[in-house]
Motif scaffolding. Structure first.
Motif, mmCIF file in Angstrom:
data_model
loop_
_atom_site.group_PDB
_atom_site.id
_atom_site.type_symbol
_atom_site.label_atom_id
_atom_site.label_comp_id
_atom_site.label_asym_id
_atom_site.label_seq_id
_atom_site.Cartn_x
_atom_site.Cartn_y
_atom_site.Cartn_z
ATOM 1 N N ILE A 77 0.836 -1.199 0.000
ATOM 2 C CA ILE A 77 0.000 0.000 0.000
ATOM 3 C C ILE A 77 0.874 1.254 0.000
ATOM 4 N N ALA A 78 0.457 2.264 -0.745
ATOM 5 C CA ALA A 78 1.190 3.530 -0.818
ATOM 6 C C ALA A 78 0.748 4.463 0.308
ATOM 7 N N PHE A 79 1.667 4.784 1.197
ATOM 8 C CA PHE A 79 1.417 5.762 2.250
ATOM 9 C C PHE A 79 2.371 6.930 2.067
ATOM 10 N N GLY A 80 1.844 8.143 1.975
ATOM 11 C CA GLY A 80 2.696 9.317 1.899
ATOM 12 C C GLY A 80 2.828 9.892 0.500
ATOM 13 N N ALA A 81 3.327 11.131 0.449
ATOM 14 C CA ALA A 81 3.510 11.833 -0.816
ATOM 15 C C ALA A 81 4.525 11.101 -1.687
ATOM 16 N N GLY A 82 4.189 10.913 -2.967
ATOM 17 C CA GLY A 82 5.093 10.275 -3.904
ATOM 18 C C GLY A 82 5.192 8.768 -3.788
ATOM 19 N N ALA A 83 4.435 8.171 -2.880
ATOM 20 C CA ALA A 83 4.518 6.723 -2.675
ATOM 21 C C ALA A 83 3.816 5.967 -3.792
ATOM 22 N N HIS A 84 4.285 4.751 -4.047
ATOM 23 C CA HIS A 84 3.699 3.872 -5.055
ATOM 24 C C HIS A 84 3.084 2.656 -4.370
ATOM 25 N N LEU A 88 3.089 14.096 -5.609
ATOM 26 C CA LEU A 88 4.453 14.259 -5.102
ATOM 27 C C LEU A 88 4.580 15.263 -3.962
ATOM 28 N N ARG A 89 3.900 16.402 -4.069
ATOM 29 C CA ARG A 89 4.092 17.472 -3.071
ATOM 30 C C ARG A 89 3.420 17.101 -1.753
ATOM 31 N N ILE A 90 4.175 17.248 -0.661
ATOM 32 C CA ILE A 90 3.652 16.907 0.664
ATOM 33 C C ILE A 90 2.452 17.779 1.016
ATOM 34 N N LYS A 91 2.549 19.065 0.731
ATOM 35 C CA LYS A 91 1.450 19.981 1.062
ATOM 36 C C LYS A 91 0.174 19.567 0.319
ATOM 37 N N THR A 92 0.317 19.266 -0.962
ATOM 38 C CA THR A 92 -0.850 18.850 -1.753
ATOM 39 C C THR A 92 -1.410 17.534 -1.248
ATOM 40 N N TYR A 93 -0.534 16.621 -0.871
ATOM 41 C CA TYR A 93 -0.964 15.321 -0.340
ATOM 42 C C TYR A 93 -1.830 15.525 0.900
ATOM 43 N N ILE A 94 -1.375 16.381 1.796
ATOM 44 C CA ILE A 94 -2.126 16.649 3.032
ATOM 45 C C ILE A 94 -3.457 17.310 2.726
ATOM 46 N N GLU A 95 -3.425 18.271 1.811
ATOM 47 C CA GLU A 95 -4.657 18.982 1.453
ATOM 48 C C GLU A 95 -5.697 18.026 0.860
ATOM 49 N N LEU A 139 -6.086 14.887 1.380
ATOM 50 C CA LEU A 139 -6.613 13.912 2.328
ATOM 51 C C LEU A 139 -7.342 14.551 3.508
ATOM 52 N N SER A 140 -7.328 15.873 3.578
ATOM 53 C CA SER A 140 -8.050 16.546 4.657
ATOM 54 C C SER A 140 -9.555 16.321 4.483
ATOM 55 N N GLY A 141 -10.172 15.763 5.501
ATOM 56 C CA GLY A 141 -11.601 15.477 5.431
ATOM 57 C C GLY A 141 -11.952 14.312 4.538
ATOM 58 N N PHE A 142 -10.981 13.514 4.193
ATOM 59 C CA PHE A 142 -11.180 12.374 3.295
ATOM 60 C C PHE A 142 -12.128 11.340 3.919
ATOM 61 N N SER A 143 -13.101 10.921 3.147
ATOM 62 C CA SER A 143 -14.039 9.894 3.588
ATOM 63 C C SER A 143 -13.832 8.638 2.752
ATOM 64 N N ALA A 144 -13.433 7.555 3.426
ATOM 65 C CA ALA A 144 -13.152 6.301 2.721
ATOM 66 C C ALA A 144 -14.400 5.715 2.072
ATOM 67 N N ASP A 145 -15.566 6.111 2.556
ATOM 68 C CA ASP A 145 -16.819 5.563 2.015
ATOM 69 C C ASP A 145 -17.036 5.953 0.554
ATOM 70 N N LYS A 146 -16.401 7.041 0.123
ATOM 71 C CA LYS A 146 -16.614 7.541 -1.231
ATOM 72 C C LYS A 146 -15.651 6.923 -2.246
ATOM 73 N N TYR A 147 -14.705 6.133 -1.766
ATOM 74 C CA TYR A 147 -13.683 5.569 -2.657
ATOM 75 C C TYR A 147 -13.573 4.066 -2.438
ATOM 76 N N GLN A 148 -13.308 3.357 -3.523
ATOM 77 C CA GLN A 148 -13.084 1.921 -3.435
ATOM 78 C C GLN A 148 -11.603 1.673 -3.186
ATOM 79 N N SER A 208 -7.920 6.858 -3.428
ATOM 80 C CA SER A 208 -8.087 7.995 -2.518
ATOM 81 C C SER A 208 -7.850 9.273 -3.312
ATOM 82 N N PRO A 209 -8.188 10.441 -2.755
ATOM 83 C CA PRO A 209 -7.950 11.710 -3.471
ATOM 84 C C PRO A 209 -6.476 12.000 -3.711
ATOM 85 N N ALA A 210 -5.585 11.295 -3.014
ATOM 86 C CA ALA A 210 -4.152 11.562 -3.148
ATOM 87 C C ALA A 210 -3.551 10.916 -4.397
ATOM 88 N N ILE A 211 -4.260 9.985 -5.005
ATOM 89 C CA ILE A 211 -3.724 9.267 -6.158
ATOM 90 C C ILE A 211 -3.734 10.141 -7.408
#
Length: 242
Positions: free
Chosen positions: A110-117, A129-136, A138-147, A151-154
């Motif tokens: 599983i990919a955890f973190g900015a730039g992870a595969h 890739l950008r840490i700031k964008t990665y955090i943004e 995933l803020s308020g991310f709801s797993a129910d909306k994604y299979q 996630s929004p970070a992909i």
């Protein structure tokens, strides 16, 4: 307090002598690390070394000398009781890198973190890739909306075909110098024999002394020969489609 250390070293450097490499490896072993990774220098596009080499400002590594360095390290580390379990990795007993073995055996991660595969359920994906964008993202991310594992970070995701899965399996598992490609594992995963899918490739590589067959745990195993470890890329190319 750390009792499980890995040290990475690089050979095939410009103007690097065999004696210098031998001294380096000897000093590494004197530190008694549990794990050692040794990689040949690769001149990547867009890096300072790559640009300097293209301009003739940096002498290119000598591939024959680099091969001598690799073969010497294989013999020396074996004498020092390090097991070479992968083309570029050696370990003390029970100290193989569990994370790396996971993907060399084509198992999910599983990919955890900015730039992870990541690689899950036949899908290969990577995060922004950008840490700031990665955090943004995933803020308020709801797993129910994604299979899962989406996630929004992909930013890149691709479902692999069966043929691509087989190709990746061969490239990854052949890197494992002892276990190689298990015929029974390949069949249980894909429902067919490895020799059925790659009959010509395997026959030619065995003829060229790049692959060998053996039996382990009542299963036929295909793995790199000693010569094949030096010419691994030539072997892997035979299993890449297209």
């Amino acid at each position: 307090g750390c009792d499980n250390l890995n040290l990475d070293i690089i050979y095939g450097l410009p103007e690097q002598a065999l004696s210098t490499w031998q001294t380096t490896v000897g000093r590494i072993v004197d530190l008694h690390p549990e794990h050692i990774s040794a990689y040949a220098l690769t001149l990547e596009h867009g890096t300072p070394f790559g640009r300097w080499a293209n301009k003739g400002l940096l002498p290119l590594p000598n591939p024959d000398l680099a091969a001598d360095m690799y073969e010497w390290a294989c013999d020396f580390l074996a004498q020092e009781n390090y097991q070479q379990y992968e083309i570029s990795n050696w370990a003390k007993p029970e100290k193989q890198c569990r994370h790396n073995v996971q993907y060399w055996r084509s198992k999910p991660y599983i990919a955890f973190g900015a730039g992870a595969h990541g690689y899950v359920n036949g899908m290969r994906y990577s995060n922004v890739l950008r840490i700031k964008t990665y955090i943004e993202r995933l803020s308020g991310f709801s797993a129910d909306k994604y299979q899962f594992p989406r996630s929004p970070a992909i930013v890149n995701a691709r479902e692999q075909t069966m043929r691509e899965e087989m190709s990746d399996y061969m490239l990854n598992n052949l890197r494992l110098t002892e276990t190689g490609v298990s015929g029974s594992d390949f069949r249980s995963r894909f429902g067919c024999g490895v020799a059925e899918v790659y009959p010509e490739e395997i026959a030619e590589l065995i003829r060229d002394d790049l692959l060998e067959k053996m039996t382990s745990d009542n299963s036929e195993v295909i793995r790199l020969t000693k010569r094949g470890r030096l010419l691994g890329n030539q072997v892997f190319m035979r299993f890449v489609d297209g």
